[in-house]
Write a protein that holds these residues in place. Structure first.
Motif, PDB file in Angstrom:
ATOM      1  N   THR A  11       0.829  -1.212   0.000  1.00 50.34           N
ATOM      2  CA  THR A  11       0.000   0.000   0.000  1.00 50.34           C
ATOM      3  C   THR A  11       0.863   1.263   0.000  1.00 50.34           C
ATOM      4  OG1 THR A  11      -1.683  -1.209   1.234  1.00 50.34           O
ATOM      5  CG2 THR A  11      -1.847   1.181   1.246  1.00 50.34           C
ATOM      6  N   SER A  12       1.916   1.261   0.830  1.00 50.95           N
ATOM      7  CA  SER A  12       2.784   2.446   0.880  1.00 50.95           C
ATOM      8  C   SER A  12       3.553   2.618  -0.427  1.00 50.95           C
ATOM      9  CB  SER A  12       3.761   2.350   2.057  1.00 50.95           C
ATOM     10  OG  SER A  12       4.573   1.205   1.918  1.00 50.95           O
ATOM     11  N   GLN A  13       3.956   1.503  -1.046  1.00 48.09           N
ATOM     12  CA  GLN A  13       4.656   1.611  -2.330  1.00 48.09           C
ATOM     13  C   GLN A  13       3.730   2.175  -3.411  1.00 48.09           C
ATOM     14  OE1 GLN A  13       6.077  -2.456  -2.768  1.00 48.09           O
ATOM     15  NE2 GLN A  13       8.199  -1.784  -2.504  1.00 48.09           N
ATOM     16  N   MET A  61     -11.560   6.480 -10.360  1.00 47.68           N
ATOM     17  CA  MET A  61     -10.686   5.478 -10.994  1.00 47.68           C
ATOM     18  C   MET A  61     -10.526   4.258 -10.092  1.00 47.68           C
ATOM     19  SD  MET A  61      -7.528   7.692 -12.534  1.00 47.68           S
ATOM     20  CE  MET A  61      -7.715   8.995 -13.737  1.00 47.68           C
ATOM     21  N   VAL A  62     -10.331   4.506  -8.784  1.00 50.03           N
ATOM     22  CA  VAL A  62     -10.137   3.402  -7.839  1.00 50.03           C
ATOM     23  C   VAL A  62     -11.380   2.514  -7.797  1.00 50.03           C
ATOM     24  CG1 VAL A  62      -9.865   2.826  -5.397  1.00 50.03           C
ATOM     25  CG2 VAL A  62      -8.444   4.598  -6.421  1.00 50.03           C
ATOM     26  N   LYS A  63     -12.549   3.136  -7.718  1.00 47.42           N
ATOM     27  CA  LYS A  63     -13.797   2.358  -7.663  1.00 47.42           C
ATOM     28  C   LYS A  63     -13.971   1.515  -8.918  1.00 47.42           C
ATOM     29  CE  LYS A  63     -15.254   3.576  -3.667  1.00 47.42           C
ATOM     30  NZ  LYS A  63     -15.187   2.550  -2.608  1.00 47.42           N
ATOM     31  N   LEU A  64     -13.627   2.102 -10.066  1.00 44.77           N
ATOM     32  CA  LEU A  64     -13.731   1.373 -11.326  1.00 44.77           C
ATOM     33  C   LEU A  64     -12.778   0.177 -11.339  1.00 44.77           C
ATOM     34  CD1 LEU A  64     -15.083   1.432 -14.141  1.00 44.77           C
ATOM     35  CD2 LEU A  64     -13.157   2.802 -14.943  1.00 44.77           C
ATOM     36  N   CYS A  65     -11.535   0.393 -10.898  1.00 43.65           N
ATOM     37  CA  CYS A  65     -10.526  -0.685 -10.892  1.00 43.65           C
ATOM     38  C   CYS A  65     -10.932  -1.804  -9.933  1.00 43.65           C
ATOM     39  CB  CYS A  65      -9.159  -0.136 -10.493  1.00 43.65           C
ATOM     40  SG  CYS A  65      -8.453   0.988 -11.693  1.00 43.65           S
ATOM     41  N   VAL A 207      -3.678  -0.156  -9.262  1.00 43.50           N
ATOM     42  CA  VAL A 207      -4.507  -0.914  -8.314  1.00 43.50           C
ATOM     43  C   VAL A 207      -4.391  -2.422  -8.566  1.00 43.50           C
ATOM     44  CG1 VAL A 207      -6.868  -1.290  -7.490  1.00 43.50           C
ATOM     45  CG2 VAL A 207      -6.091   1.026  -8.027  1.00 43.50           C
ATOM     46  N   ALA A 208      -4.235  -2.802  -9.836  1.00 42.45           N
ATOM     47  CA  ALA A 208      -4.155  -4.230 -10.180  1.00 42.45           C
ATOM     48  C   ALA A 208      -2.906  -4.887  -9.597  1.00 42.45           C
ATOM     49  CB  ALA A 208      -4.164  -4.394 -11.697  1.00 42.45           C
ATOM     50  N   PHE A 209      -1.880  -4.101  -9.288  1.00 40.81           N
ATOM     51  CA  PHE A 209      -0.626  -4.657  -8.781  1.00 40.81           C
ATOM     52  C   PHE A 209      -0.523  -4.590  -7.256  1.00 40.81           C
ATOM     53  CE2 PHE A 209       0.418  -3.653 -13.170  1.00 40.81           C
ATOM     54  CZ  PHE A 209       1.134  -4.766 -13.558  1.00 40.81           C
ATOM     55  N   ASN A 214      -8.039  -3.610  -1.584  1.00 40.93           N
ATOM     56  CA  ASN A 214      -9.109  -2.984  -0.795  1.00 40.93           C
ATOM     57  C   ASN A 214      -8.628  -1.703  -0.093  1.00 40.93           C
ATOM     58  OD1 ASN A 214      -7.439  -4.719   0.735  1.00 40.93           O
ATOM     59  ND2 ASN A 214      -8.900  -4.678   2.419  1.00 40.93           N
ATOM     60  N   GLN A 215      -7.287  -1.531  -0.021  1.00 46.93           N
ATOM     61  CA  GLN A 215      -6.726  -0.301   0.579  1.00 46.93           C
ATOM     62  C   GLN A 215      -6.323   0.716  -0.487  1.00 46.93           C
ATOM     63  OE1 GLN A 215      -3.502  -1.583   3.097  1.00 46.93           O
ATOM     64  NE2 GLN A 215      -4.842  -2.660   4.505  1.00 46.93           N
ATOM     65  N   ALA A 216      -6.792   0.502  -1.712  1.00 48.91           N
ATOM     66  CA  ALA A 216      -6.359   1.361  -2.819  1.00 48.91           C
ATOM     67  C   ALA A 216      -6.756   2.829  -2.604  1.00 48.91           C
ATOM     68  CB  ALA A 216      -6.939   0.836  -4.128  1.00 48.91           C
ATOM     69  N   ALA A 217      -7.977   3.052  -2.112  1.00 46.58           N
ATOM     70  CA  ALA A 217      -8.419   4.442  -1.932  1.00 46.58           C
ATOM     71  C   ALA A 217      -7.510   5.178  -0.954  1.00 46.58           C
ATOM     72  CB  ALA A 217      -9.868   4.452  -1.439  1.00 46.58           C
ATOM     73  N   LYS A 218      -7.176   4.495   0.158  1.00 50.16           N
ATOM     74  CA  LYS A 218      -6.282   5.123   1.147  1.00 50.16           C
ATOM     75  C   LYS A 218      -4.915   5.418   0.537  1.00 50.16           C
ATOM     76  CE  LYS A 218      -4.465   2.651   4.498  1.00 50.16           C
ATOM     77  NZ  LYS A 218      -4.321   1.799   5.695  1.00 50.16           N
ATOM     78  N   ALA A 219      -4.379   4.438  -0.216  1.00 50.20           N
ATOM     79  CA  ALA A 219      -3.056   4.619  -0.821  1.00 50.20           C
ATOM     80  C   ALA A 219      -3.059   5.765  -1.822  1.00 50.20           C
ATOM     81  CB  ALA A 219      -2.628   3.321  -1.508  1.00 50.20           C
ATOM     82  N   MET A 220      -4.078   5.815  -2.662  1.00 48.47           N
ATOM     83  CA  MET A 220      -4.108   6.842  -3.709  1.00 48.47           C
ATOM     84  C   MET A 220      -4.349   8.238  -3.125  1.00 48.47           C
ATOM     85  SD  MET A 220      -3.288   5.172  -6.247  1.00 48.47           S
ATOM     86  CE  MET A 220      -2.705   3.589  -5.733  1.00 48.47           C
ATOM     87  N   LEU A 221      -5.170   8.313  -2.081  1.00 46.35           N
ATOM     88  CA  LEU A 221      -5.370   9.625  -1.444  1.00 46.35           C
ATOM     89  C   LEU A 221      -4.067  10.109  -0.804  1.00 46.35           C
ATOM     90  CD1 LEU A 221      -8.922   9.286   0.169  1.00 46.35           C
ATOM     91  CD2 LEU A 221      -8.248  10.590  -1.844  1.00 46.35           C
ATOM     92  N   GLY A 222      -3.329   9.170  -0.174  1.00 41.71           N
ATOM     93  CA  GLY A 222      -2.030   9.538   0.389  1.00 41.71           C
ATOM     94  C   GLY A 222      -1.061   9.947  -0.698  1.00 41.71           C
ATOM     95  N   GLY A 223      -1.116   9.229  -1.831  1.00 41.08           N
ATOM     96  CA  GLY A 223      -0.204   9.523  -2.937  1.00 41.08           C
ATOM     97  C   GLY A 223      -0.466  10.859  -3.594  1.00 41.08           C
ATOM     98  N   ILE A 224      -1.727  11.293  -3.662  1.00 39.32           N
ATOM     99  CA  ILE A 224      -2.035  12.576  -4.310  1.00 39.32           C
ATOM    100  C   ILE A 224      -1.873  13.739  -3.324  1.00 39.32           C
ATOM    101  CG2 ILE A 224      -4.511  12.512  -3.823  1.00 39.32           C
ATOM    102  CD1 ILE A 224      -2.880  13.870  -7.007  1.00 39.32           C
ATOM    103  N   ALA A 225      -1.980  13.447  -2.015  1.00 36.33           N
ATOM    104  CA  ALA A 225      -1.887  14.530  -1.019  1.00 36.33           C
ATOM    105  C   ALA A 225      -0.496  15.178  -1.040  1.00 36.33           C
ATOM    106  CB  ALA A 225      -2.187  13.981   0.378  1.00 36.33           C
ATOM    107  N   ILE A 226       0.543  14.369  -1.236  1.00 36.12           N
ATOM    108  CA  ILE A 226       1.910  14.929  -1.222  1.00 36.12           C
ATOM    109  C   ILE A 226       2.124  15.914  -2.377  1.00 36.12           C
ATOM    110  CG2 ILE A 226       4.378  14.347  -1.354  1.00 36.12           C
ATOM    111  CD1 ILE A 226       3.706  11.715   0.046  1.00 36.12           C
TER     112      ILE A 226
END
Length: 367
Positions: A11-13, A61-65, A207-209, A214-226
Protein backbone atom coordinates in the motif's frame (compact mmCIF):
# COMPACT_ATOMS: atom_id res chain seq x y z
CA UNK A 1 18.97 -9.11 -13.41
CA UNK A 2 16.73 -10.25 -10.55
CA UNK A 3 13.07 -10.38 -11.56
CA UNK A 4 10.35 -11.12 -8.97
CA UNK A 5 7.75 -13.65 -9.94
CA UNK A 6 5.21 -12.08 -7.54
CA UNK A 7 5.35 -8.57 -8.97
CA UNK A 8 3.10 -6.89 -6.39
CA UNK A 9 3.47 -3.68 -4.42
CA UNK A 10 2.45 -2.74 -0.91
CA UNK A 11 0.00 0.00 0.00
CA UNK A 12 2.78 2.45 0.88
CA UNK A 13 4.66 1.61 -2.33
CA UNK A 14 1.50 2.32 -4.34
CA UNK A 15 1.20 5.74 -2.66
CA UNK A 16 4.85 6.56 -3.36
CA UNK A 17 4.49 5.31 -6.94
CA UNK A 18 1.62 7.71 -7.59
CA UNK A 19 3.48 10.62 -5.96
CA UNK A 20 6.64 10.04 -7.99
CA UNK A 21 4.67 9.73 -11.21
CA UNK A 22 2.98 13.09 -10.70
CA UNK A 23 6.01 14.99 -9.39
CA UNK A 24 7.99 15.71 -12.53
CA UNK A 25 9.13 18.71 -14.48
CA UNK A 26 5.89 20.50 -13.68
CA UNK A 27 7.11 21.78 -10.34
CA UNK A 28 9.93 23.66 -12.09
CA UNK A 29 7.67 25.49 -14.55
CA UNK A 30 4.26 25.39 -12.85
CA UNK A 31 4.49 28.81 -11.08
CA UNK A 32 5.08 30.49 -14.48
CA UNK A 33 2.38 28.62 -16.43
CA UNK A 34 -0.33 29.26 -13.84
CA UNK A 35 0.69 32.87 -13.20
CA UNK A 36 0.72 33.61 -16.94
CA UNK A 37 -2.84 32.29 -17.18
CA UNK A 38 -4.10 34.18 -14.12
CA UNK A 39 -2.02 37.41 -13.99
CA UNK A 40 -2.76 37.57 -10.24
CA UNK A 41 -0.99 36.17 -7.12
CA UNK A 42 -3.90 33.81 -6.38
CA UNK A 43 -2.29 30.75 -7.99
CA UNK A 44 -2.41 28.85 -4.69
CA UNK A 45 -6.23 28.97 -4.77
CA UNK A 46 -6.27 27.47 -8.26
CA UNK A 47 -3.94 24.66 -7.20
CA UNK A 48 -6.21 23.81 -4.26
CA UNK A 49 -9.29 23.80 -6.48
CA UNK A 50 -7.55 21.66 -9.13
CA UNK A 51 -6.40 19.27 -6.39
CA UNK A 52 -9.97 18.79 -5.13
CA UNK A 53 -11.16 17.93 -8.66
CA UNK A 54 -8.30 15.46 -9.14
CA UNK A 55 -9.06 13.74 -5.81
CA UNK A 56 -12.62 13.01 -6.99
CA UNK A 57 -11.36 11.68 -10.34
CA UNK A 58 -8.84 9.42 -8.59
CA UNK A 59 -11.52 8.00 -6.29
CA UNK A 60 -13.64 7.27 -9.36
CA UNK A 61 -10.69 5.48 -10.99
CA UNK A 62 -10.14 3.40 -7.84
CA UNK A 63 -13.80 2.36 -7.66
CA UNK A 64 -13.73 1.37 -11.33
CA UNK A 65 -10.53 -0.68 -10.89
CA UNK A 66 -11.89 -2.47 -7.81
CA UNK A 67 -14.74 -3.85 -9.92
CA UNK A 68 -12.15 -5.76 -11.98
CA UNK A 69 -9.72 -7.22 -9.40
CA UNK A 70 -6.23 -7.94 -10.71
CA UNK A 71 -6.90 -6.31 -14.08
CA UNK A 72 -5.57 -3.08 -15.55
CA UNK A 73 -7.46 -0.66 -17.79
CA UNK A 74 -5.83 -2.39 -20.77
CA UNK A 75 -7.65 -5.59 -19.79
CA UNK A 76 -11.04 -4.39 -18.59
CA UNK A 77 -11.69 -1.55 -21.09
CA UNK A 78 -12.62 -4.14 -23.77
CA UNK A 79 -14.99 -5.91 -21.37
CA UNK A 80 -16.88 -2.68 -20.74
CA UNK A 81 -17.09 -1.04 -24.17
CA UNK A 82 -16.52 -4.02 -26.47
CA UNK A 83 -13.45 -5.58 -28.06
CA UNK A 84 -12.83 -3.20 -30.95
CA UNK A 85 -13.58 0.14 -29.20
CA UNK A 86 -11.67 -1.12 -26.14
CA UNK A 87 -8.64 -2.03 -28.28
CA UNK A 88 -8.72 1.38 -29.96
CA UNK A 89 -8.93 3.07 -26.58
CA UNK A 90 -5.96 1.05 -25.29
CA UNK A 91 -3.86 2.01 -28.32
CA UNK A 92 -4.60 5.68 -27.62
CA UNK A 93 -3.51 5.19 -24.01
CA UNK A 94 -0.28 3.49 -25.11
CA UNK A 95 0.46 6.31 -27.57
CA UNK A 96 -0.13 8.83 -24.79
CA UNK A 97 2.26 7.01 -22.43
CA UNK A 98 4.99 6.77 -25.12
CA UNK A 99 4.76 10.49 -25.93
CA UNK A 100 4.75 11.42 -22.23
CA UNK A 101 7.78 9.22 -21.50
CA UNK A 102 9.63 10.90 -24.38
CA UNK A 103 8.62 14.32 -23.09
CA UNK A 104 9.85 13.58 -19.56
CA UNK A 105 13.24 12.26 -20.65
CA UNK A 106 13.70 15.19 -23.07
CA UNK A 107 12.90 17.68 -20.29
CA UNK A 108 15.44 15.94 -18.08
CA UNK A 109 18.03 16.26 -20.86
CA UNK A 110 17.20 19.95 -21.44
CA UNK A 111 17.63 20.78 -17.74
CA UNK A 112 20.95 18.88 -17.71
CA UNK A 113 22.17 20.78 -20.77
CA UNK A 114 21.04 24.16 -19.45
CA UNK A 115 22.73 23.87 -16.07
CA UNK A 116 25.53 21.29 -16.44
CA UNK A 117 26.52 20.14 -19.93
CA UNK A 118 26.08 23.13 -22.21
CA UNK A 119 27.04 22.34 -25.81
CA UNK A 120 26.64 18.56 -25.45
CA UNK A 121 24.48 16.92 -28.16
CA UNK A 122 21.00 16.27 -26.81
CA UNK A 123 21.04 12.61 -27.90
CA UNK A 124 24.24 12.01 -25.90
CA UNK A 125 22.48 13.14 -22.73
CA UNK A 126 19.20 11.37 -23.48
CA UNK A 127 20.47 7.89 -24.38
CA UNK A 128 22.19 6.97 -21.06
CA UNK A 129 19.03 7.89 -19.13
CA UNK A 130 16.87 5.86 -21.54
CA UNK A 131 19.07 2.78 -21.12
CA UNK A 132 19.18 3.15 -17.33
CA UNK A 133 15.39 3.45 -17.34
CA UNK A 134 15.11 0.34 -19.52
CA UNK A 135 17.12 -1.65 -17.01
CA UNK A 136 14.86 -0.50 -14.19
CA UNK A 137 11.59 -1.05 -16.07
CA UNK A 138 12.61 -4.58 -17.09
CA UNK A 139 12.81 -5.41 -13.36
CA UNK A 140 9.05 -4.91 -13.02
CA UNK A 141 6.84 -2.64 -10.95
CA UNK A 142 8.25 -3.78 -7.60
CA UNK A 143 11.79 -2.77 -8.58
CA UNK A 144 10.54 0.61 -9.80
CA UNK A 145 8.58 1.16 -6.57
CA UNK A 146 11.63 0.40 -4.43
CA UNK A 147 13.72 2.96 -6.32
CA UNK A 148 10.89 5.48 -5.90
CA UNK A 149 10.93 4.83 -2.13
CA UNK A 150 14.60 5.82 -2.03
CA UNK A 151 14.26 8.92 -4.19
CA UNK A 152 11.12 10.50 -2.67
CA UNK A 153 12.43 11.21 0.88
CA UNK A 154 15.59 12.80 -0.56
CA UNK A 155 13.49 14.95 -2.87
CA UNK A 156 11.22 16.09 -0.05
CA UNK A 157 14.16 16.90 2.22
CA UNK A 158 16.05 19.02 -0.33
CA UNK A 159 12.93 20.80 -1.55
CA UNK A 160 11.68 21.67 1.94
CA UNK A 161 15.13 22.84 3.07
CA UNK A 162 15.36 25.04 -0.05
CA UNK A 163 11.97 26.58 0.69
CA UNK A 164 12.85 27.02 4.37
CA UNK A 165 16.05 28.89 3.56
CA UNK A 166 14.27 31.03 0.95
CA UNK A 167 12.20 32.57 3.76
CA UNK A 168 14.90 35.27 4.00
CA UNK A 169 13.67 36.77 0.70
CA UNK A 170 10.00 35.90 1.19
CA UNK A 171 7.65 38.90 1.08
CA UNK A 172 4.02 38.23 2.01
CA UNK A 173 3.00 41.39 0.10
CA UNK A 174 3.83 39.55 -3.16
CA UNK A 175 0.84 37.30 -2.42
CA UNK A 176 -1.54 40.20 -1.85
CA UNK A 177 -4.26 41.17 -2.50
CA UNK A 178 -6.14 37.89 -2.21
CA UNK A 179 -8.86 37.73 -4.88
CA UNK A 180 -8.07 41.36 -5.76
CA UNK A 181 -9.50 40.78 -9.28
CA UNK A 182 -12.32 38.55 -8.09
CA UNK A 183 -12.82 34.81 -8.50
CA UNK A 184 -12.66 34.68 -12.33
CA UNK A 185 -8.82 34.51 -12.57
CA UNK A 186 -8.93 31.43 -10.30
CA UNK A 187 -11.12 29.62 -12.84
CA UNK A 188 -8.96 30.97 -15.69
CA UNK A 189 -5.93 29.22 -14.19
CA UNK A 190 -7.81 25.99 -13.51
CA UNK A 191 -6.75 24.33 -16.77
CA UNK A 192 -3.05 24.95 -16.05
CA UNK A 193 -3.44 23.75 -12.46
CA UNK A 194 -5.11 20.48 -13.50
CA UNK A 195 -2.38 19.88 -16.10
CA UNK A 196 0.28 19.69 -13.36
CA UNK A 197 -1.46 16.60 -11.97
CA UNK A 198 -0.77 14.71 -15.20
CA UNK A 199 0.34 11.23 -14.14
CA UNK A 200 -2.61 10.43 -11.89
CA UNK A 201 -3.85 8.18 -14.71
CA UNK A 202 -1.46 5.43 -13.52
CA UNK A 203 -4.10 4.68 -10.87
CA UNK A 204 -5.95 2.72 -13.56
CA UNK A 205 -3.11 0.20 -13.76
CA UNK A 206 -1.59 0.57 -10.28
CA UNK A 207 -4.51 -0.91 -8.31
CA UNK A 208 -4.15 -4.23 -10.18
CA UNK A 209 -0.63 -4.66 -8.78
CA UNK A 210 -1.49 -3.94 -5.15
CA UNK A 211 -1.17 -6.72 -2.57
CA UNK A 212 -4.21 -5.27 -0.80
CA UNK A 213 -6.44 -3.63 -3.44
CA UNK A 214 -9.11 -2.98 -0.79
CA UNK A 215 -6.73 -0.30 0.58
CA UNK A 216 -6.36 1.36 -2.82
CA UNK A 217 -8.42 4.44 -1.93
CA UNK A 218 -6.28 5.12 1.15
CA UNK A 219 -3.06 4.62 -0.82
CA UNK A 220 -4.11 6.84 -3.71
CA UNK A 221 -5.37 9.62 -1.44
CA UNK A 222 -2.03 9.54 0.39
CA UNK A 223 -0.20 9.52 -2.94
CA UNK A 224 -2.04 12.58 -4.31
CA UNK A 225 -1.89 14.53 -1.02
CA UNK A 226 1.91 14.93 -1.22
CA UNK A 227 1.96 16.54 -4.71
CA UNK A 228 -0.93 18.85 -3.78
CA UNK A 229 0.95 20.06 -0.67
CA UNK A 230 4.25 20.42 -2.55
CA UNK A 231 2.67 22.33 -5.44
CA UNK A 232 0.94 24.60 -2.95
CA UNK A 233 4.19 25.30 -1.07
CA UNK A 234 6.08 25.80 -4.33
CA UNK A 235 3.76 28.40 -5.75
CA UNK A 236 3.51 30.26 -2.41
CA UNK A 237 7.29 30.40 -1.89
CA UNK A 238 8.14 31.21 -5.52
CA UNK A 239 5.58 34.03 -5.79
CA UNK A 240 6.44 35.28 -2.29
CA UNK A 241 10.16 35.28 -3.12
CA UNK A 242 10.18 36.53 -6.72
CA UNK A 243 6.81 38.31 -7.34
CA UNK A 244 4.54 37.54 -10.31
CA UNK A 245 6.33 40.04 -12.64
CA UNK A 246 9.61 38.08 -12.38
CA UNK A 247 7.93 34.69 -12.62
CA UNK A 248 6.15 35.42 -15.91
CA UNK A 249 9.48 36.11 -17.67
CA UNK A 250 11.38 33.18 -16.11
CA UNK A 251 11.85 29.80 -17.86
CA UNK A 252 12.53 27.81 -14.64
CA UNK A 253 11.11 30.00 -11.82
CA UNK A 254 11.61 27.42 -9.05
CA UNK A 255 15.32 27.19 -9.87
CA UNK A 256 15.51 31.00 -10.09
CA UNK A 257 14.11 31.26 -6.56
CA UNK A 258 16.81 28.96 -5.17
CA UNK A 259 19.53 30.72 -7.19
CA UNK A 260 18.54 34.12 -5.84
CA UNK A 261 20.21 33.69 -2.43
CA UNK A 262 23.35 32.23 -0.82
CA UNK A 263 23.92 30.63 2.59
CA UNK A 264 27.27 32.10 3.58
CA UNK A 265 29.41 30.02 5.93
CA UNK A 266 27.38 26.86 5.30
CA UNK A 267 28.91 23.70 3.75
CA UNK A 268 26.73 24.17 0.65
CA UNK A 269 26.39 27.91 0.02
CA UNK A 270 24.08 27.60 -3.00
CA UNK A 271 21.20 25.12 -3.06
CA UNK A 272 20.39 25.05 -6.78
CA UNK A 273 22.86 22.24 -7.40
CA UNK A 274 21.39 19.80 -4.81
CA UNK A 275 17.89 20.76 -5.94
CA UNK A 276 18.78 20.15 -9.56
CA UNK A 277 20.35 16.76 -8.78
CA UNK A 278 17.34 15.50 -6.85
CA UNK A 279 14.94 16.85 -9.42
CA UNK A 280 16.82 15.07 -12.19
CA UNK A 281 16.28 11.87 -10.19
CA UNK A 282 12.62 12.79 -9.81
CA UNK A 283 12.17 13.33 -13.55
CA UNK A 284 13.93 10.01 -14.16
CA UNK A 285 11.38 8.31 -11.88
CA UNK A 286 8.63 10.08 -13.78
CA UNK A 287 10.04 8.82 -17.07
CA UNK A 288 10.34 5.21 -15.80
CA UNK A 289 6.73 5.20 -14.64
CA UNK A 290 5.37 6.21 -18.06
CA UNK A 291 7.83 3.86 -19.79
CA UNK A 292 6.49 1.02 -17.66
CA UNK A 293 2.85 1.93 -18.40
CA UNK A 294 3.48 1.99 -22.16
CA UNK A 295 5.31 -1.38 -22.10
CA UNK A 296 2.63 -2.93 -19.89
CA UNK A 297 -0.09 -1.71 -22.25
CA UNK A 298 1.54 -3.25 -25.34
CA UNK A 299 2.28 -6.54 -23.56
CA UNK A 300 -1.31 -6.88 -22.27
CA UNK A 301 -3.11 -5.71 -25.41
CA UNK A 302 -1.06 -7.91 -27.76
CA UNK A 303 -0.48 -10.65 -25.12
CA UNK A 304 3.33 -10.58 -25.39
CA UNK A 305 6.07 -11.08 -22.80
CA UNK A 306 6.81 -7.89 -20.92
CA UNK A 307 10.62 -7.73 -21.22
CA UNK A 308 10.92 -7.99 -25.05
CA UNK A 309 8.20 -5.34 -25.32
CA UNK A 310 10.09 -3.02 -22.92
CA UNK A 311 13.27 -3.43 -24.99
CA UNK A 312 11.33 -2.83 -28.19
CA UNK A 313 9.91 0.42 -26.80
CA UNK A 314 13.38 1.98 -26.44
CA UNK A 315 13.73 3.30 -30.04
CA UNK A 316 10.14 4.56 -30.02
CA UNK A 317 10.64 6.53 -26.81
CA UNK A 318 14.00 7.85 -27.98
CA UNK A 319 12.47 9.08 -31.26
CA UNK A 320 9.60 10.61 -29.29
CA UNK A 321 12.12 12.49 -27.13
CA UNK A 322 13.94 13.82 -30.19
CA UNK A 323 10.86 15.33 -31.87
CA UNK A 324 10.88 18.80 -30.16
CA UNK A 325 13.44 21.08 -31.85
CA UNK A 326 13.72 23.64 -29.04
CA UNK A 327 12.72 24.29 -25.43
CA UNK A 328 9.72 26.25 -26.71
CA UNK A 329 8.63 23.23 -28.76
CA UNK A 330 9.04 21.14 -25.63
CA UNK A 331 6.75 23.43 -23.61
CA UNK A 332 4.19 23.33 -26.45
CA UNK A 333 4.36 19.53 -26.41
CA UNK A 334 3.91 19.60 -22.62
CA UNK A 335 0.70 21.61 -23.00
CA UNK A 336 -0.55 19.20 -25.69
CA UNK A 337 0.19 16.22 -23.44
CA UNK A 338 -1.71 17.89 -20.62
CA UNK A 339 -4.73 18.34 -22.87
CA UNK A 340 -4.51 14.71 -24.00
CA UNK A 341 -4.32 13.67 -20.34
CA UNK A 342 -7.36 15.77 -19.52
CA UNK A 343 -9.42 14.19 -22.29
CA UNK A 344 -8.21 10.62 -21.81
CA UNK A 345 -8.11 10.38 -18.04
CA UNK A 346 -10.64 12.86 -16.71
CA UNK A 347 -13.33 11.74 -19.14
CA UNK A 348 -12.30 8.09 -19.52
CA UNK A 349 -13.12 6.89 -15.97
CA UNK A 350 -16.41 8.80 -16.05
CA UNK A 351 -17.32 7.32 -19.43
CA UNK A 352 -16.32 3.75 -18.49
CA UNK A 353 -18.17 3.98 -15.17
CA UNK A 354 -21.35 5.20 -16.86
CA UNK A 355 -21.24 2.44 -19.48
CA UNK A 356 -20.53 -0.16 -16.79
CA UNK A 357 -23.48 1.07 -14.71
CA UNK A 358 -25.76 1.10 -17.75
CA UNK A 359 -24.85 -2.45 -18.76
CA UNK A 360 -24.90 -4.01 -15.28
CA UNK A 361 -27.76 -2.11 -13.63
CA UNK A 362 -29.86 -1.08 -16.65
CA UNK A 363 -29.46 -4.00 -19.07
CA UNK A 364 -28.65 -6.53 -16.29
CA UNK A 365 -25.66 -7.81 -18.29
CA UNK A 366 -22.65 -9.57 -16.77
CA UNK A 367 -19.53 -7.50 -17.53
Amino acid sequence: MFVRTDDKITTSQAAVFLTNTILGAGILTMPRSITQAMKTPDSWLTILLGGVIIVFVILLMVKLCQRFPGQTVFQYAGRIVGKFPGGLLCLLLILYFVITAGFEIRTLAEVTLFFLLEGTPIWAVTLPFVWAGTYLVCGGINSIARVFQIVLPITLFVLLVSFGVSLRIFDINNLRPVLGDGILPVFRGLKSSILIYTGCEVVMTLVAFMQHPNQAAKAMLGGIAIPICLYLLTVIFVIGGLSIDSIITSTWPTFDLVRSFEITGFFVERLEFPLMVVWLMQMFCNFCSFFFQASLGVSQVFKCSFMPVALGMVPLIFLSAMVPKSVQDLFTLGSAIGMMGLILFLLLPVLLSLIWLFRTKGLKQHV
